[in-house]
Design a protein around this motif. Structure first.
Motif, short mmCIF file in Angstrom:
data_model
loop_
_atom_site.label_atom_id
_atom_site.label_comp_id
_atom_site.label_asym_id
_atom_site.label_seq_id
_atom_site.Cartn_x
_atom_site.Cartn_y
_atom_site.Cartn_z
N LYS A 204 0.84 -1.18 0.00
CA LYS A 204 0.00 0.00 0.00
C LYS A 204 0.88 1.24 0.00
CE LYS A 204 -4.09 -1.93 2.30
NZ LYS A 204 -5.00 -1.80 3.46
N ALA A 205 0.29 2.35 -0.39
CA ALA A 205 1.05 3.59 -0.52
C ALA A 205 1.53 4.11 0.83
CB ALA A 205 0.18 4.65 -1.17
N LEU A 206 2.69 4.77 0.80
CA LEU A 206 3.16 5.54 1.95
C LEU A 206 2.92 7.02 1.64
CD1 LEU A 206 6.59 3.91 2.91
CD2 LEU A 206 4.31 3.39 3.79
N SER A 207 2.73 7.80 2.67
CA SER A 207 2.60 9.24 2.47
C SER A 207 3.95 9.82 2.07
CB SER A 207 2.11 9.92 3.75
OG SER A 207 3.14 9.86 4.74
N GLU A 208 3.95 11.07 1.62
CA GLU A 208 5.21 11.71 1.25
C GLU A 208 6.18 11.73 2.42
OE1 GLU A 208 4.73 15.37 -1.20
OE2 GLU A 208 2.59 14.90 -1.12
N THR A 209 5.68 12.07 3.59
CA THR A 209 6.53 12.12 4.79
C THR A 209 7.09 10.75 5.12
OG1 THR A 209 5.22 13.97 5.63
CG2 THR A 209 6.60 12.79 7.22
N GLU A 210 6.23 9.73 5.07
CA GLU A 210 6.66 8.37 5.40
C GLU A 210 7.67 7.84 4.39
OE1 GLU A 210 2.50 6.76 7.49
OE2 GLU A 210 2.79 6.63 5.32
N ALA A 211 7.42 8.11 3.11
CA ALA A 211 8.33 7.62 2.08
C ALA A 211 9.69 8.28 2.18
CB ALA A 211 7.72 7.86 0.70
N LEU A 212 9.70 9.58 2.42
CA LEU A 212 10.98 10.29 2.56
C LEU A 212 11.74 9.79 3.79
CD1 LEU A 212 9.90 13.92 1.60
CD2 LEU A 212 11.64 12.54 0.44
N ALA A 213 11.02 9.55 4.86
CA ALA A 213 11.67 9.04 6.08
C ALA A 213 12.26 7.65 5.85
CB ALA A 213 10.67 9.02 7.24
N LYS A 214 11.51 6.80 5.15
CA LYS A 214 12.00 5.44 4.87
C LYS A 214 13.23 5.49 3.98
CE LYS A 214 10.59 0.90 3.13
NZ LYS A 214 9.48 0.08 2.59
N LEU A 215 13.18 6.34 2.96
CA LEU A 215 14.33 6.42 2.05
C LEU A 215 15.53 7.06 2.74
CD1 LEU A 215 15.25 5.77 -0.79
CD2 LEU A 215 14.49 8.03 -1.53
N LYS A 216 15.28 8.01 3.63
CA LYS A 216 16.38 8.63 4.38
C LYS A 216 17.07 7.59 5.26
CE LYS A 216 18.55 12.51 5.32
NZ LYS A 216 19.24 13.30 4.28
N GLU A 217 16.27 6.72 5.85
CA GLU A 217 16.85 5.65 6.67
C GLU A 217 17.70 4.72 5.81
OE1 GLU A 217 15.39 1.94 9.56
OE2 GLU A 217 13.92 3.20 8.55
N THR A 218 17.21 4.42 4.60
CA THR A 218 17.99 3.58 3.68
C THR A 218 19.26 4.29 3.25
OG1 THR A 218 15.98 2.51 2.86
CG2 THR A 218 17.92 2.42 1.44
#
Length: 952
Positions: A56-70
């Motif tokens: 399912k989709a992540l919000s912009e904030t959630e996606a950026l946070a996940k990618l930042k962690e990566t």
């Protein structure tokens, strides 16, 4: 209010798609709901059997946070690896106002010159910079990377040379990734690469049609190539020199030492390493080669008022004209990156560049001098930036190399005992002290103020560089800022209005998708950094591959191809390698429909395949009977079919499964061109309907912006039997790839730093949003087709009179009746504030329109209103109200300057520049009138004209 709805993270899709327009659009098409519309538009025979296997989709904030962690799992070391990639400093005024500015990165390739004068001037600056530094008279507006530029130089040498031999000499000092790509290309051109000592090049009796020499060898050495070049040219050899762009600020130019062609990367001019790209390659050559040059040349012409105007010149060199006779399939360039590199030269100017180059050289020289004084042996005494040190002992070399990594420094291992240290723009005095301690064990270093340089005076250039005013004017930030803004204002990009290009899918490039590109964790990583330092990149790339596998149904994804044309090449290359491994190297016939992109036959020709054209029927579909007959005729030598789906005519062909089966039954493989993937995602899977390989234009369907003509990414999906034949890389083997599979691009993962854009798009859209994107692309296209169909014939339709994601407006009847051409209508659209749709492709005399899913009904209606208004204007010409030779269409586009002149036209100023009420509020003024293409081709000038030329 329901808590579930309030906590739903699917917040991005409604920003990408105007869901609120659904009811009105469906009503206009006479459809009850989206399900019914899709059923009436997409053949049931191609529908995928299950839902997309995406989260399912992540919000912009959630996606950026996940990618930042990566991204945080990448280790940013101090990189002294070199080998064609170096840490740089992009001036912040360029970072903010070009790279991070949608006015620059959302523009399309400047085929419509009148509304692209800004980026055309920026590209002309790039060409002038290249010409000045290389000492050659003509330069192009960028190629993909240094390795592919070298391969293009090889093909060009064969095309322009006189020597009948198929042997090509390669300096053994070339960058290893360059040699890797050249080997891949040479095999299918039928060329024999002879790798040897550049200091002996031209000796002996062997004849070479071309040669490539490296100016600053891969391990840092520099010597005068003039004698070697002369010896090769005495035997008719066309000589190319691959030169470090920063070194050319100090060294004699390739032109001065006799080179016919010069090429290299401009990454050192302020572009981040980005784990390999994107980086613009420069390409310069002798004047007599200009009609054989790959890629694009920006030329100076004039408009109808006599004012200087820029344009893409010599368009007859393009692959869509040459087709199977082409030696290059270059389509996407690196325009945005070329603009950045050119602006780096503009901002620093000749003195600033010289200071940077001298600083790099002085630091490298000081380091070498200190090591020599400490008793260590330098492999080369003469070098520009790279110091190669022979430690004479493998154990000691191991200790230095691995201790450096522990201290946060990446060096390059040349051999068991030799380590290279490549200095760069970001090198500091303190880092030199650390490196000295690493090699000598001494912590104190006394750096003399006067440093003896390691370049001999005989190697240094004496001529002035970058003398044009543009490189000597904008050195303060406010002047540079204003210059960039002036150029931006001359361009029509997607920050102003929709760009409805058929087959090019100009959609929203959301800010959240773009942000990670400039994160240091992605931008500042060397492509050959140790694997344990790039775990964030590998995790992100692995996630992206999983997403693309789920979308396409393929078993494997290759991320290396750094343009759509490279994706084509790689897909067909994998098929050729598969046949060879199967003992069927003779399967070299490639079937290509008449409607195919020009890159398709060009790509097949580059891979040594024989192109056999398949007919299309009156509805634009492949003529299945003709296909079957030709597949059976060539059943013993059939290698592949190249097919675009939906078709280049914007129609779903219901017989695609049968088409694939016919090819397979006759021993061939199916290559599917992914140009039209925006009509597939979530609705069908290419692998499931029978394709064996597919290239995906991430710069189309998956939201990487076009950047005014590049960057692009054309990664490919492969079925399991083709997966072992995807490209690997000689320096850093690609994860999962088969050893020995040659590279197609300079970096293992292509232009890796822009891949977070696609990762973000898919992550924020999720399984539901990705399917909705396709549904709305189809809905918008059919709405446009229905509305325009009242005034213009729609050339091809499929099931129930529907089109797929694009439609073709047939202007030929109108042209016959009125004399108004498709070009007149394209230019007139500029007066309405719109970029023209695709002109005369795939059918001459037509416009191909693709609105995409991210345009609202309001914007579609503005565009439709413009074309309807233009139809009424054409009627006035037909009715004799306006003369055929003096009306708003043939005189378009109109500039602000036109209003200040005496008005002698039979139509009013108001009709000329404010043809509809909305235009007055949103007026975009073209900066020049219609450009004279013929004059520009007959009088090719690809250098910056004097400033006075632009004055009235």
């Amino acid at each position: 209010m329901k808590l579930h709805d309030l906590l739903d993270s699917n917040s991005f899709a409604p920003r990408h798609i105007s869901f609120g327009d659904e009811a009105a659009l469906l009503k206009a098409l006479g459809e009850k709901n989206m399900e019914e519309f899709i059923s009436n538009t997409v053949p049931q025979s191609i529908r995928m059997p299950s839902e997309l296997d995406l989260p399912k989709a992540l919000s912009e904030t959630e996606a950026l946070a996940k990618l930042k962690e990566t991204a945080s799992k990448n280790l940013i070391a101090k990189s002294y690896i070199g080998l064609g990639y170096y840490p740089t400093r992009m001036p912040n005024v360029i970072l903010r106002n070009v790279l991070e500015n949608p006015g620059w990165y959302t523009a399309y390739t400047p085929y419509q010159a009148e509304i692209a004068q800004g980026r055309l001037e920026a590209l002309l600056n790039f060409q002038q910079m290249t010409i000045d530094l290389t000492g050659l008279p003509v330069a192009g507006a960028s190629l993909l990377d240094e390795a592919t530029a070298a391969a293009e130089a090889m093909a060009m040498a064969k095309r322009v040379g006189k020597v009948k031999s198929d042997k090509f000499f390669v300096d053994d000092r070339v960058l290893p990734q360059t040699l890797d790509v050249m080997k891949t290309r040479a095999k299918y051109f039928g060329f024999e690469l002879v790798v040897g000592d550049a200091k002996k090049a031209g000796n002996g009796k062997t004849e070479y049609f071309g040669a490539l020499l490296q100016y600053v060898g891969k391990d840092g050495d520099v010597f005068d190539l003039k004698t070697r070049i002369a010896k090769l040219k005495d035997k008719g050899t066309v000589v190319a020199v691959a030169a470090d762009i920063m070194s050319l600020v100090l060294l004699k130019s390739p032109g001065e030492i006799g080179a016919d062609i010069a090429l290299g990367s401009t990454q050192r001019f302020g572009i981040p390493m980005g784990f390999g790209g994107p980086h613009a390659a420069y390409f310069a050559f002798k004047d007599e080669y200009k009609r054989s040059a790959p890629g694009r040349i920006i030329g100076v012409s004039k408009d109808t008022s006599g004012k200087p105007a820029l344009r893409m010149a010599l368009s007859t060199r393009e692959q869509h004209i040459r087709r199977e006779k082409a030696t290059s399939n270059i389509c996407t360039a690196q325009a945005l990156l070329a603009n950045l590199a050119g602006m780096y030269a503009v901002y620093h100017g000749p003195q600033g560049l010289k200071r940077i180059a001298e600083r790099i050289h002085v630091l490298a020289s000081a380091f070498g001098n200190l090591l020599a004084d400490a008793g260590l042996e330098l492999v080369y005494d003469t070098y520009f930036d790279t110091v190669a040190v022979d430690l004479k002992d493998k154990t000691r070399a191991d200790e230095v190399f691995y201790t450096a990594q522990k201290w946060g420094y990446n060096l390059r291992r040349v051999s068991d005992t030799v380590i290279a240290v490549a200095f760069h723009e970001e090198s500091e005095r303190g880092e030199l002290a650390v490196l000295y301690a690493l090699f000598t064990g001494k912590e104190q270093v006394l750096l003399e103020n006067d440093v003896t340089g390691r370049l001999k005076k005989s190697l240094l250039r004496k001529d002035d560089i970058l003398t044009h005013e543009v490189f000597n004017r904008y050195h303060t930030e406010h002047e540079m800022l204003r210059y960039l803004k002036k150029l931006e204002d001359r361009d029509l990009a997607m920050n102003r209005s929709m760009i409805s290009l058929g087959s090019c899918t100009m959609k929203l490039n959301a800010t959240s998708e773009m942000l990670p590109v400039t994160w240091p964790e992605f931008a500042n990583i060397h492509p050959f950094a140790p694997l344990n330092q790039v775990q964030g990149y590998m995790e992100m790339l692995g996630g992206l591959k999983a997403q693309l596998k789920a979308i396409t149904g393929f078993d494997e994804i290759s991320i290396q191809p750094n343009s759509g044309a490279q994706g084509e090449y790689t897909g067909l290359l994998s098929i050729r390698r598969y046949h060879e491994a199967d003992g069927a190297a003779g399967r070299d016939v490639c079937l290509i429909p008449q409607s195919a992109h020009g890159t398709n036959p060009a790509t097949a020709a580059m891979l040594g395949m024989k192109v056999v054209v398949v007919k299309t029927d009156e509805r634009g579909n492949v003529d299945v009977a003709d296909l079957k007959a030709k597949a059976e005729q060539y059943r013993d030598t059939l290698g592949a079919l190249m097919i675009t789906y939906p078709s280049t005519h914007g129609v779903y062909e219901e017989g695609i499964r049968d088409i694939c089966k016919i090819i397979h039954d006759n021993g061939g493989q199916v290559y599917m061109d992914g140009a039209n993937m925006n009509a597939q995602v979530g609705i069908m899977q290419p692998a499931e309907v029978g394709a064996d390989v597919l290239h995906m234009n991430l710069h189309k369907t998956f939201c990487i912006p076009h950047g005014g003509g590049g960057p692009g990414m054309g990664c490919i999906g492969l079925k399991a039997h083709l997966a072992p034949f995807a490209p690997s890389h000689t320096v850093t083997p690609v994860a999962g790839a088969t050893e020995g599979m040659g590279a197609v691009a300079a970096a293992p993962y292509g232009s890796a730093s822009i891949l977070p854009i696609t990762w973000m798009y898919i992550t924020m859209m999720g399984k539901q949003g990705m399917k909705q994107a396709t549904e709305w692309a189809l809905l918008n296209a059919n709405y446009v087709a229905k509305q325009l169909g009242e005034d213009y014939p729609i050339l091809y339709t499929g099931k129930n009179g529907r089109v797929a994601h694009e439609c073709i407006v047939d202007l030929r009847p109108l042209k016959a009746e009125s004399g108004i051409t498709e070009t007149d209508i394209a230019k007139r659209l500029m007066d309405y504030g719109f970029h023209a749709p695709t002109v005369s492709f795939p059918v001459a005399g037509t416009l191909m329109i693709e609105p995409t899913e991210s345009e609202s009904k309001a914007e579609l209606d503005r565009f439709i209103a413009a074309l309807k208004s233009i139809r009424r204007e054409v009627q006035k010409v037909q009715d004799g109200v306006w003369p055929k030779d003096d009306n708003p269409l043939v005189n378009a586009p109109h500039t602000a300057a036109d209003l200040t002149k005496e008005w002698m036209h039979p139509y009013s100023r108001e009709e000329a520049v404010f043809p509809l009420p909305y235009v007055r509020e949103h007026k975009f003024w073209p900066s020049v009138n219609r450009v004279d293409d013929v004059y520009g081709d007959r009088n090719l000038i690809c250098t910056c004209p004097p400033v006075e030329a632009y004055e009235d």
